[in-house]
Structure formats: C-alpha cells, structure tokens
Write a protein that holds these residues in place. Structure first.
Motif, mmCIF file in Angstrom:
data_model
loop_
_atom_site.group_PDB
_atom_site.id
_atom_site.type_symbol
_atom_site.label_atom_id
_atom_site.label_comp_id
_atom_site.label_asym_id
_atom_site.label_seq_id
_atom_site.Cartn_x
_atom_site.Cartn_y
_atom_site.Cartn_z
ATOM 1 N N ILE A 133 -9.739 4.866 4.227
ATOM 2 C CA ILE A 133 -10.072 5.470 2.939
ATOM 3 C C ILE A 133 -11.426 6.184 2.943
ATOM 4 N N GLU A 134 -12.005 6.387 4.139
ATOM 5 C CA GLU A 134 -13.348 6.985 4.198
ATOM 6 C C GLU A 134 -13.401 8.335 3.485
ATOM 7 N N ARG A 135 -12.420 9.182 3.713
ATOM 8 C CA ARG A 135 -12.429 10.518 3.098
ATOM 9 C C ARG A 135 -12.112 10.470 1.612
ATOM 10 N N TRP A 136 -11.464 9.397 1.181
ATOM 11 C CA TRP A 136 -11.041 9.271 -0.213
ATOM 12 C C TRP A 136 -12.071 8.485 -1.037
ATOM 13 N N LEU A 137 -12.291 7.228 -0.707
ATOM 14 C CA LEU A 137 -13.187 6.379 -1.492
ATOM 15 C C LEU A 137 -14.537 6.141 -0.820
ATOM 16 N N GLY A 138 -14.606 6.455 0.481
ATOM 17 C CA GLY A 138 -15.884 6.355 1.166
ATOM 18 C C GLY A 138 -15.989 5.163 2.112
ATOM 19 N N ARG A 139 -16.892 5.299 3.086
ATOM 20 C CA ARG A 139 -17.089 4.267 4.112
ATOM 21 C C ARG A 139 -17.630 2.968 3.506
ATOM 22 N N LYS A 140 -18.511 3.099 2.524
ATOM 23 C CA LYS A 140 -19.106 1.914 1.904
ATOM 24 C C LYS A 140 -18.050 1.073 1.182
ATOM 25 N N VAL A 141 -17.157 1.729 0.458
ATOM 26 C CA VAL A 141 -16.096 1.016 -0.268
ATOM 27 C C VAL A 141 -15.168 0.315 0.722
ATOM 28 N N ARG A 142 -14.843 1.000 1.832
ATOM 29 C CA ARG A 142 -13.989 0.364 2.843
ATOM 30 C C ARG A 142 -14.643 -0.908 3.374
ATOM 31 N N VAL A 229 7.132 2.921 -2.065
ATOM 32 C CA VAL A 229 6.591 4.005 -2.881
ATOM 33 C C VAL A 229 5.073 3.889 -2.996
ATOM 34 N N LYS A 230 4.592 2.655 -3.203
ATOM 35 C CA LYS A 230 3.148 2.442 -3.334
ATOM 36 C C LYS A 230 2.431 2.746 -2.017
ATOM 37 N N THR A 231 3.036 2.359 -0.894
ATOM 38 C CA THR A 231 2.429 2.638 0.411
ATOM 39 C C THR A 231 2.308 4.141 0.634
ATOM 40 N N ALA A 232 3.389 4.867 0.328
ATOM 41 C CA ALA A 232 3.347 6.334 0.457
ATOM 42 C C ALA A 232 2.289 6.926 -0.477
ATOM 43 N N PHE A 233 2.111 6.307 -1.631
ATOM 44 C CA PHE A 233 1.108 6.781 -2.586
ATOM 45 C C PHE A 233 -0.298 6.662 -1.999
ATOM 46 N N PHE A 234 -0.617 5.513 -1.416
ATOM 47 C CA PHE A 234 -1.956 5.341 -0.848
ATOM 48 C C PHE A 234 -2.195 6.316 0.311
ATOM 49 N N HIS A 235 -1.176 6.513 1.132
ATOM 50 C CA HIS A 235 -1.318 7.508 2.206
ATOM 51 C C HIS A 235 -1.555 8.903 1.621
ATOM 52 N N SER A 236 -0.879 9.208 0.520
ATOM 53 C CA SER A 236 -1.054 10.518 -0.125
ATOM 54 C C SER A 236 -2.467 10.679 -0.679
ATOM 55 N N CYS A 237 -3.029 9.590 -1.192
ATOM 56 C CA CYS A 237 -4.404 9.645 -1.698
ATOM 57 C C CYS A 237 -5.398 9.948 -0.583
ATOM 58 N N VAL A 238 -5.059 9.559 0.640
ATOM 59 C CA VAL A 238 -5.908 9.856 1.790
ATOM 60 C C VAL A 238 -5.694 11.301 2.250
ATOM 61 N N ILE A 239 -4.442 11.757 2.233
ATOM 62 C CA ILE A 239 -4.131 13.142 2.636
ATOM 63 C C ILE A 239 -4.780 14.130 1.674
ATOM 64 N N TRP A 240 -4.700 13.820 0.378
ATOM 65 C CA TRP A 240 -5.324 14.645 -0.662
ATOM 66 C C TRP A 240 -6.404 13.796 -1.343
ATOM 67 N N PRO A 241 -7.615 13.735 -0.756
ATOM 68 C CA PRO A 241 -8.609 12.726 -1.164
ATOM 69 C C PRO A 241 -9.433 13.069 -2.408
ATOM 70 N N ASN A 242 -9.433 14.335 -2.800
ATOM 71 C CA ASN A 242 -10.336 14.741 -3.871
ATOM 72 C C ASN A 242 -9.676 14.669 -5.246
ATOM 73 N N ASP A 243 -10.482 14.436 -6.258
ATOM 74 C CA ASP A 243 -9.950 14.401 -7.624
ATOM 75 C C ASP A 243 -9.363 15.752 -8.018
ATOM 76 N N THR A 244 -9.906 16.834 -7.458
ATOM 77 C CA THR A 244 -9.369 18.167 -7.760
ATOM 78 C C THR A 244 -7.959 18.365 -7.192
ATOM 79 N N ASP A 245 -7.576 17.512 -6.231
ATOM 80 C CA ASP A 245 -6.208 17.576 -5.686
ATOM 81 C C ASP A 245 -5.189 16.951 -6.642
ATOM 82 N N TRP A 246 -5.695 16.234 -7.666
ATOM 83 C CA TRP A 246 -4.814 15.489 -8.572
ATOM 84 C C TRP A 246 -5.140 15.802 -10.036
ATOM 85 N N GLN A 247 -5.452 17.059 -10.322
ATOM 86 C CA GLN A 247 -5.801 17.422 -11.695
ATOM 87 C C GLN A 247 -4.612 17.172 -12.624
#
Length: 312
Positions: A133-142, A229-247
């Motif tokens: 999740i480094e690109r999504w939520l950050g290294r510190k959160v991981r 479905v939830k697993t695919a969702f988390f992977h998608s959050c990593v593929i599209w990590p920015n909030d602007t990807d999910w407006q």
C-alpha cells in the motif's frame, strides 16, 4: 475476550461479530503451501490453563473443540433470551462462524459469530511481500498496520485429505477495516471538510452484482463470496492510488476500471490474496466457475446491467 461488530456493506440485515481471544506463547506451523493455514502449538504449557482441554493428541490447538465449546455456550445463552426469537443455525461444513437468526415482527437479522485468536507477534513470512500500500496509503501506514497483532480464525483447510479440525487461517479483517475507514491517499478524503470519493460505492456495486448473480446461479457460483470482490477492490486501490482516480462524479468510469480488473483476474484464474501474495484465491480448480462468472458479468456490462434494474 472482546468483540468487534461490523455491518456487511451491501446487506443491512447481516452482521459479523468477531469474538477476539488474546493468546500467548503460541507457535505457528504452516500446514500447506498457501501461507494462510496453520497448526498452532504452545511453546510451553499455555499461560491460559483453560486452553489445555482444547489440545488434540498431537498437542495442537483444536479449532473444532473450541468451536464446539463456544457453540454450546451460545446455545445455552440463547435459551435465556425471551423478548425476541433467536435460533442457532445448523453448523455449516468448513465455516468458522456460528450463525444466529434473530426475528421480530418486522425483520430477520443474521449474525455470524466468529472466534478469533489474537497473537502478539511478528506476522508470518508468507505476508512479507503483501499489503503493498506504499503508493496508496504510504510506507508509514504499512509499517503501523504490520505492527498490529495477527488474528487466526478456526477454518478447516480444504486441502487436507483427512480433516482433523485443527487448522487455523490467518485473518486480516481488522486491517481491512482500518484501510476502509482511512481509505484516502489524502487524509481528509470523505471527511466533512474534504472531497468525497467513490471507492466504497464501487465496492458496494460489485458486491451487489455478485450477490444478485449468485441468487440466479447458486450452484455455478458457490465458490465465490464477497471476499473475492473485496480483495480485487484493495488491489484496485493500489493500481489507482490517488483520490483523483476515484472522484465521486466519475463513479461509472471508476466502477468500470475496478470491474475490468476483476474480469482480468477471472479470465486468468489469478487473484492473489492481498496480504499473502503466494495464495491464489482463484486456483486451477476454479477455472470453470471463474470463466462462468466472467461471462455473466460481461453480459451485464455489455447490456447496461439489467440485473440492477430488477425489482428487489
């Protein structure tokens, strides 16, 4: 022991209650190549003396014995409830849950009670390359999330030729909940003073789509559950990590991105567990059902989701 309660996202009449039992001096031994299932033994005599009666002949902690004891306690307690009708559902094979049905004049509620052991130790090696999740939520959160305890739930390993009821599966529901509650790459995402995203709405839609398809094709899709479905969702959050990807205003486009990823997973029969990458949730044995679900979703996609238009 304590409990945490979470509401299923797309089914307002279904709840999960996790009974969390802290446990010490435990040793984990992998029981297959998935990295998800373990035998549990004590390094020394358990500090919690009451656990001794739940050891099997090999001194492994028996999931079956603990679930049987918990079921007995719950059945006895249910007898004391007088103001509403509560029944304990028949035990499901390989299910870690004890299910209660609660009925009143206006509704029926299903409650899954899940026993989870909380272990304060480092996460197993199989998780080392997971939670990317480094690109999504950050290294510190991981790092913070990986410092949390691990949970193990009583779950029979279906790969065992002779089930002995002594396997436990890693559970990351507490980590998943933390990520869902703080899902933005920017901390103010979906807060009162922040921009709203459509991540949760996309998850709701695909969960609902799978549920509706399972109602129509129960036998063909019995291997699928909301966790895929939830697993695919988390992977998608990593593929599209920015909030602007999910407006929020781009819900349809974002949902199609997420759905497209899930369809690729089905087509390739490859959906890595988000926390245990070596564990494929869509193995070779599931290829036929994966392709069946892929065809049904593609039909919905190409026809503007007629299943969403059906009356409840």
């Amino acid at each position: 022991m304590r409990c945490s309660c979470t509401l299923q996202i797309s089914e307002p009449n279904e709840f999960d209650i996790m009974l969390v039992m802290p446990i010490t001096r435990i040793q984990l031994e992998e029981c297959d190549d998935t990295g998800a299932y373990y035998y549990l033994t004590f390094k020394r005599n358990p500090k919690e003396k009451y656990l001794i009666r739940f050891l099997d002949e090999d001194r492994k902690l028996s999931a079956d014995k603990m679930l049987t004891a918990l079921r007995k306690i719950i059945k006895e307690e249910v007898k004391n409830i007088k103001d509403v009708e509560v029944t304990v559902k028949r035990k499901k094979a390989r299910s870690p849950a004890i299910t209660l049905l609660i009925k009143n004049s206006s509704a029926e509620i299903s409650v899954d009670i899940i026993l989870a052991l909380e272990v304060q130790q480092s996460w197993p090696p199989s998780t080392q390359d997971g939670l990317n999740i480094e690109r999504w939520l950050g290294r510190k959160v991981r790092r913070e999330l990986r410092n949390k305890p691990i949970y193990l739930v009583a779950k029979q390993n279906k790969k065992e030729k002779v089930p002995r009821g002594n396997t436990w599966r890693l559970s990351f529901s507490h980590i998943e909940k933390a990520m869902m509650n703080n899902h933005g790459s920017i901390k103010t995402c979906c807060e009162t003073d922040g921009a709203k995203c459509c991540r949760k709405d996309c998850l709701k839609l695909l969960k609902y789509l799978l549920e509706k398809l399972k109602m129509e094709y129960a036998k063909e899709l019995e291997k699928f559950c909301s966790y895929h479905v939830k697993t695919a969702f988390f992977h998608s959050c990593v593929i599209w990590p920015n909030d602007t990807d999910w407006q929020y205003e781009n819900l349809e486009h974002c949902f199609q991105n997420y759905l497209g990823y899930f369809l690729r997973c089905l087509q390739d029969s490859q959906l890595p567990h988000f926390f245990i990458p070596q564990y494929n949730l869509l193995g070779p044995d599931d290829k036929a059902s994966s392709h069946f679900l892929s065809r049904k979703i593609n039909y919905q996609l190409n026809n503007r989701f007629p299943i969403f238009q059906q009356e409840h």
